[in-house]
Structures are given as C-alpha cells and as structure tokens.
Design a protein around this motif. Structure first.
Motif, PDB file in Angstrom:
ATOM      1  N   VAL A  53       0.634  -1.266  -0.043  1.00 44.19           N
ATOM      2  CA  VAL A  53      -0.143  -0.244  -0.088  1.00 44.19           C
ATOM      3  C   VAL A  53       1.207   1.283  -0.024  1.00 44.19           C
ATOM      4  O   VAL A  53       1.903   1.380   0.794  1.00 44.19           O
ATOM      5  CB  VAL A  53      -0.816  -0.484   0.688  1.00 44.19           C
ATOM      6  N   ARG A  54       0.629   1.760  -0.962  1.00 49.13           N
ATOM      7  CA  ARG A  54       1.222   3.278  -1.138  1.00 49.13           C
ATOM      8  C   ARG A  54       0.654   4.505  -0.521  1.00 49.13           C
ATOM      9  O   ARG A  54       1.340   5.390  -0.014  1.00 49.13           O
ATOM     10  CB  ARG A  54       1.572   3.705  -2.757  1.00 49.13           C
TER      11      ARG A  54
ATOM     12  N   VAL B 216      -2.682  10.642  -3.947  1.00 46.89           N
ATOM     13  CA  VAL B 216      -1.470   9.308  -4.420  1.00 46.89           C
ATOM     14  C   VAL B 216      -0.783  10.558  -4.719  1.00 46.89           C
ATOM     15  O   VAL B 216       0.956   9.382  -4.379  1.00 46.89           O
ATOM     16  CB  VAL B 216      -1.985   9.098  -5.739  1.00 46.89           C
ATOM     17  N   ARG B 217      -0.202  11.214  -4.950  1.00 41.96           N
ATOM     18  CA  ARG B 217       0.814  12.014  -4.900  1.00 41.96           C
ATOM     19  C   ARG B 217       1.863  12.347  -3.912  1.00 41.96           C
ATOM     20  O   ARG B 217       3.590  12.202  -4.068  1.00 41.96           O
ATOM     21  CB  ARG B 217       1.022  13.328  -5.662  1.00 41.96           C
ATOM     22  N   ARG B 218       1.317  11.977  -2.817  1.00 38.21           N
ATOM     23  CA  ARG B 218       2.075  11.981  -1.243  1.00 38.21           C
ATOM     24  C   ARG B 218       2.780  11.006  -1.231  1.00 38.21           C
ATOM     25  O   ARG B 218       3.696  10.454  -1.084  1.00 38.21           O
ATOM     26  CB  ARG B 218       1.089  12.608  -0.123  1.00 38.21           C
ATOM     27  N   GLY B 219       1.856   9.570  -1.153  1.00 42.33           N
ATOM     28  CA  GLY B 219       2.724   8.155  -1.370  1.00 42.33           C
ATOM     29  C   GLY B 219       3.370   7.979  -2.018  1.00 42.33           C
ATOM     30  O   GLY B 219       4.265   7.235  -1.836  1.00 42.33           O
ATOM     31  N   GLU B 220       3.921   8.690  -3.661  1.00 38.17           N
ATOM     32  CA  GLU B 220       4.223   8.427  -4.626  1.00 38.17           C
ATOM     33  C   GLU B 220       5.579   8.923  -3.982  1.00 38.17           C
ATOM     34  O   GLU B 220       7.041   8.410  -4.537  1.00 38.17           O
ATOM     35  CB  GLU B 220       3.867   9.016  -5.432  1.00 38.17           C
ATOM     36  N   GLU B 221       5.529  10.382  -3.520  1.00 37.63           N
ATOM     37  CA  GLU B 221       6.947  11.147  -3.502  1.00 37.63           C
ATOM     38  C   GLU B 221       7.336  10.377  -2.231  1.00 37.63           C
ATOM     39  O   GLU B 221       8.698  10.332  -2.121  1.00 37.63           O
ATOM     40  CB  GLU B 221       6.183  12.729  -2.609  1.00 37.63           C
ATOM     41  N   ARG B 222       6.911   9.639  -1.220  1.00 33.39           N
ATOM     42  CA  ARG B 222       7.631   8.944  -0.549  1.00 33.39           C
ATOM     43  C   ARG B 222       7.792   7.772  -0.897  1.00 33.39           C
ATOM     44  O   ARG B 222       8.959   7.525   0.024  1.00 33.39           O
ATOM     45  CB  ARG B 222       5.803   8.708   1.625  1.00 33.39           C
ATOM     46  N   ALA B 223       7.733   6.822  -1.152  1.00 26.99           N
ATOM     47  CA  ALA B 223       8.111   5.916  -2.394  1.00 26.99           C
ATOM     48  C   ALA B 223       9.079   6.368  -2.796  1.00 26.99           C
ATOM     49  O   ALA B 223      10.223   5.787  -2.813  1.00 26.99           O
ATOM     50  CB  ALA B 223       7.001   5.606  -2.943  1.00 26.99           C
TER      51      ALA B 223
ATOM     52  N   ARG C  94      11.202   8.726  -2.635  1.00 29.69           N
ATOM     53  CA  ARG C  94      12.401   9.057  -1.349  1.00 29.69           C
ATOM     54  C   ARG C  94      13.004   8.018  -0.833  1.00 29.69           C
ATOM     55  O   ARG C  94      14.065   8.055   0.001  1.00 29.69           O
ATOM     56  CB  ARG C  94      11.638  10.186  -0.180  1.00 29.69           C
ATOM     57  N   ALA C  95      12.411   6.582  -0.538  1.00 28.37           N
ATOM     58  CA  ALA C  95      12.593   5.679  -0.308  1.00 28.37           C
ATOM     59  C   ALA C  95      13.293   5.077  -1.217  1.00 28.37           C
ATOM     60  O   ALA C  95      13.605   3.472  -0.239  1.00 28.37           O
ATOM     61  CB  ALA C  95      11.670   5.333   1.046  1.00 28.37           C
ATOM     62  N   GLY C  96      13.342   5.326  -2.003  1.00 26.03           N
ATOM     63  CA  GLY C  96      13.787   4.360  -3.124  1.00 26.03           C
ATOM     64  C   GLY C  96      13.142   3.675  -3.912  1.00 26.03           C
ATOM     65  O   GLY C  96      13.894   2.090  -3.978  1.00 26.03           O
ATOM     66  N   GLY C  97      12.108   3.741  -3.791  1.00 18.61           N
ATOM     67  CA  GLY C  97      11.265   2.347  -4.395  1.00 18.61           C
ATOM     68  C   GLY C  97       9.832   2.630  -5.336  1.00 18.61           C
ATOM     69  O   GLY C  97       9.254   1.900  -6.027  1.00 18.61           O
ATOM     70  N   GLY C  98      10.518   3.661  -6.167  1.00 18.67           N
ATOM     71  CA  GLY C  98      10.230   3.794  -7.219  1.00 18.67           C
ATOM     72  C   GLY C  98       8.677   4.156  -7.677  1.00 18.67           C
ATOM     73  O   GLY C  98       7.955   5.283  -6.101  1.00 18.67           O
ATOM     74  N   THR C  99       8.106   4.079  -8.722  1.00 16.45           N
ATOM     75  CA  THR C  99       6.485   4.630  -8.387  1.00 16.45           C
ATOM     76  C   THR C  99       5.655   3.231  -8.576  1.00 16.45           C
ATOM     77  O   THR C  99       6.125   1.982  -8.917  1.00 16.45           O
ATOM     78  CB  THR C  99       6.251   5.179  -9.746  1.00 16.45           C
ATOM     79  N   THR C 100       4.118   3.331  -8.724  1.00 15.36           N
ATOM     80  CA  THR C 100       3.900   2.291  -8.831  1.00 15.36           C
ATOM     81  C   THR C 100       3.714   1.293 -10.529  1.00 15.36           C
ATOM     82  O   THR C 100       3.274   0.660 -10.957  1.00 15.36           O
ATOM     83  CB  THR C 100       2.216   2.210  -8.279  1.00 15.36           C
TER      84      THR C 100
END
Length: 315
Positions: A137-138, A293-300, A302-308
């Motif tokens: 979950v992003r 969604v933008r907040r979740g994508e930005e957090r990912a 920053r964590a190096g997880g790319g985007t969905t």
C-alpha cells in the motif's frame, strides 16, 4: 461496454476475481474496493474518468460474493443477529480474507504496491489491506467508512428501518426499485443524483450476478472482524479519510474515528454529502485522492521504491 477480465486462482483462497482496468498502466495504480452488496459497476464511470484524467491507472473489481467473482453459495446461511451476539459459527470469511483477495489481484496484475481506495465496507477492507499487507500500500483512502468499533459509524435508526426493513429483492425490477429507493434515503441532499444512472447500474449489477444471500455473508464478515482501532494506530502510510456529513448509513463519527486513529491522516468532511458518489462531487473527490497519491508516490521515491508504474511488470 465493460472491458472486464476474470483472474483465476486469486489469493490464498484461489478464487475467481472479476476486474477492469482504465488508464495508463505506467501511471500510479489506484485499486478501488467497493462496499457490501456492491460490484465494480457501482463505481460511476464519470468518477473513474476523473481519476484517469489525473494520470492514474484505475483498477476496479468485484469482491468475493459479488458480481462475477466467486460466490460462496455452499457456505452456511449467515446469521447476523447471532454474529452480533458473538456467535461466529455462521461466518464464512472475514475482512482479512477479502483483503487477501485484493492483494492477490495485485499479484495477478504484477503491481507490487498500489494506492488503495475503499468505499463503505470497501473502506474497511482497504484499511485491512494497509494493516495486514503494509508493503503493498502506497496510500490509503477510506471513504464513508468506519473502524469496526461498534460505538461509531452506525446506521441511523430511521435509515436502518427504511433501507433494511423491507422484503428482499429478487427480480430485476425489484432490485432496481430498491436501488432507487435507497438512493433517495441515503444519497447526498446537496448534490443531485442521476437516477437514470443509478437504475442502469442496478440493472447491470443484477445481470452480472445478483446474490441476495451474499449480502448477509459480507455483513457478518464485517462484524466478525471486530474493531481495527488499535491496529490502525500502528499504520505508517499517507492516509485520506473522506466522509459526508449527511451520511446516515455510516454516521460521520466513523470517519472521524478512522482519521483520529491513523497517525497523520487527513480528514475531509463534506457538507451535504451522503452515502453515495454523486456527479457533483466527482472532481472534488478525485482531486483529494490524486493529492494523497502524490504524497504516497513522493514518499516511495524518497525511500527508493520508485513509483507504482515503475514496479508494474510489462505484460
């Protein structure tokens, strides 16, 4: 025309799950989870289009026991009064099982992590996905839902009597009539409803797989799953809680309690919104969802997880 597919052997229960995709798969994936007695067709097309226009890849699906997904017709008859008394002998599955179905669909789609959006019972399922499958979950959006605490989010007594007090609906005409009657009771007083569209969706849902007994099976699954509040407090995910202040099917106290339980959750209360998705709110709701969604994508990122979109494998 629906462009739906049937995924087979989904999740630990190995069920068939009907689903449909809209938008560019390279964009962040939003998984839409519908509520009790509802199907993927109950997400209005205009609302889906609003999400797609915000560069989102949208997946809607039928929960187990709805539409063209697997129906557990051989399960024992659900006994809601007994379940409310603590007797779970008629419970065939829980929200954890339904959450595992949703995650199983992400597996089929080769989506490592999605933005999970749930409405009503779907909100409870979405919360359960975030609790039990946090890496999938992003972001979480819980709409017109509650925590499972029986002290909040309850149906108003007059609505309970009006919506659930009548005889079961069996024929197509009865199902459509009930949908129109229910919309008149629980809909949004400040936002006009397209009754022709309500009737069309109800008729389509009947044609896709009406199952009156499944309503009770999903209902007892919710009750038996209990209060999620302590587990919601441990969530660490960008969260949006949307609730209408005119909602009498799930009192706004449910939304307030959900937002209070989840650290950092954004609570959006909408004056004049009931327990539906009227056309006048599609753009506004889509804006709020796109923002989380933008907040979740930005957090990912920053964590190096790319985007969905990045983690979805090519077909």
């Amino acid at each position: 025309m629906l462009n739906e597919r049937i995924a087979t052997g989904v999740g630990p229960s190995r069920l068939d799950i009907a689903y449909e995709e809209q938008g560019n798969p390279a964009h962040p994936t939003v998984l839409l989870v519908m509520g009790i007695a509802a199907q993927l067709v109950h997400w209005p097309l205009g609302f889906l289009q609003a999400l797609v226009e915000r560069d989102l890849h949208v997946v809607r699906f039928d929960n187990r026991d709805s539409g063209r997904s697997t129906h557990l017709r051989d399960a024992p008859p659900a006994d809601l009064p007994a379940t409310l008394r603590g007797d779970f002998s008629s419970v065939s599955y829980t929200l954890s099982d339904m959450a595992a179905d949703a995650v199983g669909l992400l597996d089929v789609l080769k989506v490592d992590a999605a933005h999970v959006v749930g409405a009503s019972l779907g909100g409870a399922i979405a919360q359960t996905v975030a609790i039990e499958h946090p890496k999938r979950v992003r972001s979480l959006t819980s709409m017109m839902s509650t925590t499972g605490d029986m002290a909040v989010g309850q149906v108003h007594p007059a609505t309970m009597k009006a919506v659930f007090g009548g005889p079961p609906a069996h024929t197509r005409e009865e199902v459509v009539a009930r949908a129109l009657r229910t919309t008149g009771i629980v809909g949004s007083p400040a936002f006009p409803t397209d009754l022709a569209a309500v009737a069309e969706r109800a008729g389509l849902a009947y044609d896709r797989g009406h199952d009156e007994a499944a309503i009770a099976r999903q209902g007892v699954a919710s009750v038996a799953s209990g209060d999620r509040t302590p587990r919601l407090r441990a969530l660490d995910v960008p969260t949006l809680v949307l609730h209408g202040l005119a909602d009498t099917l799930c009192d706004p106290s449910g939304g307030r309690a959900t937002a209070a339980a989840i650290p950092g959750a954004e609570l959006v209360l909408i004056e004049g919104m009931g327990h539906d998705l009227p056309p006048g709110l599609w753009e506004r709701l889509a804006d709020h969802i796109a923002a989380v969604v933008r907040r979740g994508e930005e957090r990912a990122r920053r964590a190096g997880g790319g985007t969905t979109g990045d983690v979805r494998a090519a077909p």
